[in-house]
Scaffold this active site. Structure first.
Site, short mmCIF file in Angstrom:
data_model
loop_
_atom_site.label_atom_id
_atom_site.label_comp_id
_atom_site.label_asym_id
_atom_site.label_seq_id
_atom_site.Cartn_x
_atom_site.Cartn_y
_atom_site.Cartn_z
N LYS A 77 0.78 -1.23 0.00
CA LYS A 77 0.00 0.00 0.00
C LYS A 77 0.82 1.29 0.00
O LYS A 77 0.37 2.32 -0.51
CB LYS A 77 -0.94 0.01 1.21
CG LYS A 77 -2.15 -0.88 1.08
CD LYS A 77 -3.22 -0.23 0.23
CE LYS A 77 -4.55 -0.95 0.31
NZ LYS A 77 -5.62 -0.24 -0.39
N ASP A 120 -8.08 0.04 6.58
CA ASP A 120 -8.23 -1.21 7.31
C ASP A 120 -6.89 -1.68 7.84
O ASP A 120 -6.80 -2.75 8.43
CB ASP A 120 -8.84 -2.28 6.39
CG ASP A 120 -10.32 -2.05 6.15
OD1 ASP A 120 -11.06 -1.95 7.13
OD2 ASP A 120 -10.73 -1.95 4.99
#
Length: 399
Positions: A77, A120
């Site tokens: 990410k 998340d």
């Protein structure tokens, strides 16, 4: 070995037209990768061939891009967050991204900034890491039920981390309202009306991993993959990576499968209907990084145009993938893959062990000539749960 059946709903994309996107092209991906290459510690993550597993499953090649080794952050990410923050700062200070590195950007920042996002786990960790590298502040919001280990990983990077009592999509809205009130910059990997520039940059940043994979595939003497399996979520990674791959190989030459948890299958439902469909509720899937109910419209456009199929599956498919990768077949390499990272290989395994294997193989156009690219997007970002699945057999394939 046993035969067993796990829930997998497969939908053909009736709205496929093969139109590629100029936003998510090879040119844009290579620009992002050139920026990442200037960052201390950059190196391409491994593309691991699982040759013995491929032979067992009846395909020519399974190639797993192992993102657990990305900058020591255990997930891909940061590629998106770091690139988006760099582009944001370049715009603010009228600089050229092609000429700047994080070190140069750090020296150019004249006033302390705060970057905010909802996550998340992995995206927020990437944003926190980028903010720390630049000497800036980060405030990270997480939805209810987030694992403490993922919270702690963000806190260790010097960011503020707040777990809400809302689901992911409601937390995104709360983050946006709070950031607007406080004058913070939102670095979110989903888009909505009036907020598309930063999500576009994030998606372009994700494509660095795809540019690496294409280079690695060519170095193996392979002309192209026949299949790619991509995790869903909001569709940012899937859209950014698929946009790049279809620009390189052509959408009609690549059988692309978008995989999601049944408890958060907004892209699957959108694919069936041909327009964005949102999913509400708690979305209590073990695939925390995919527990998103509202598609990113930028990613959705790419997927609607270029994805071949959409798959909605039960959590046990991801758990199966974690065990298969963590306990390799024959002499294959071991890959530690988390809940969201392992679902692609889990799908291949679930097909292989299904009593209707031949039917499913035909439906997915898999055969002895298939070269399958899979992205393991994360490692064991929640070690406790990883061990509950791999050691203790949580979410078993056979009841």
């Amino acid at each position: 070995m046993s035969a067993f059946s796990l829930k997998m709903d497969i939908a053909e994309n009736r709205f496929f037209n093969g139109e590629t996107s100029t936003l998510f092209s090879r040119q844009q991906a290579q620009q992002a990768r050139r920026f990442h290459q200037k960052m201390t510690g950059y190196k391409p993550t491994p593309l691991v061939p699982l040759n013995e597993l491929a032979a067992l499953f009846g395909v020519k090649k399974i190639l797993v891009k192992d993102e657990s080794q990305r900058f020591g952050l255990n997930a891909f990410k940061m590629l998106g967050g770091s690139y988006a923050i760099a582009r944001l700062l370049c715009e603010k200070y009228h600089s050229d991204i092609n000429e700047l590195s994080f070190e140069k950007l750090k020296s150019s920042i004249k006033e302390k900034m705060t970057f905010a996002t909802t996550t998340d786990g992995n995206h927020g960790r990437g944003v926190a890491w980028a903010a720390q590298q630049l000497g800036q502040n980060a405030v990270i919001y997480m939805p209810k039920g987030s694992a403490q280990e993922r919270v702690d990983a963000i806190l260790r990077l010097g960011a503020e981390c707040i777990v809400t009592d809302m689901n992911y999509d409601d937390t995104v809205r709360f983050t946006m309202q709070t950031a607007l009130k406080n004058g913070w910059e939102v670095v979110q990997d989903t888009a909505w009306e009036g907020y598309t520039k930063i999500p576009t940059w994030i998606m372009q940043g994700y494509a660095t991993l795809a540019d690496e994979a294409v280079e690695q595939i060519a170095s193996m003497g392979i002309s192209r993959p026949t299949h790619v399996l991509l995790q869903g979520g909001v569709g940012a990674m899937a859209g950014g990576v698929l946009g790049y791959l279809t620009d390189v190989y052509g959408a009609k030459n690549l059988h692309s499968i978008i995989v999601e948890p049944a408890l958060a299958d907004c892209l699957y439902r959108s694919g069936v209907k041909g327009q964005i469909v949102n999913v509400g509720g708690d979305m209590a899937t073990i695939m925390a990084g995919l527990a998103c109910g509202e598609p990113n419209p930028l990613g959705w456009e790419v997927l609607r145009n270029c994805a071949t199929q959409f798959v909605s599956c039960q959590d046990a498919v991801a758990a199966l993938g974690m065990r298969v990768l963590g306990n390799p077949f024959g002499c294959d390499s071991r890959i530690i893959s988390g809940e969201s990272g392992a679902v692609g290989v889990g799908l291949l395994a679930a097909v292989h062990f299904n009593p209707q294997r031949e039917v499913l193989m035909h439906q997915l156009k898999l055969d002895s000539n298939s070269v399958v690219l899979v992205i393991s997007t994360e490692g064991d970002t929640d070690v406790k749960h990883y061990r509950e699945v791999v050691w203790e057999g949580k979410h078993p394939a056979v009841q």
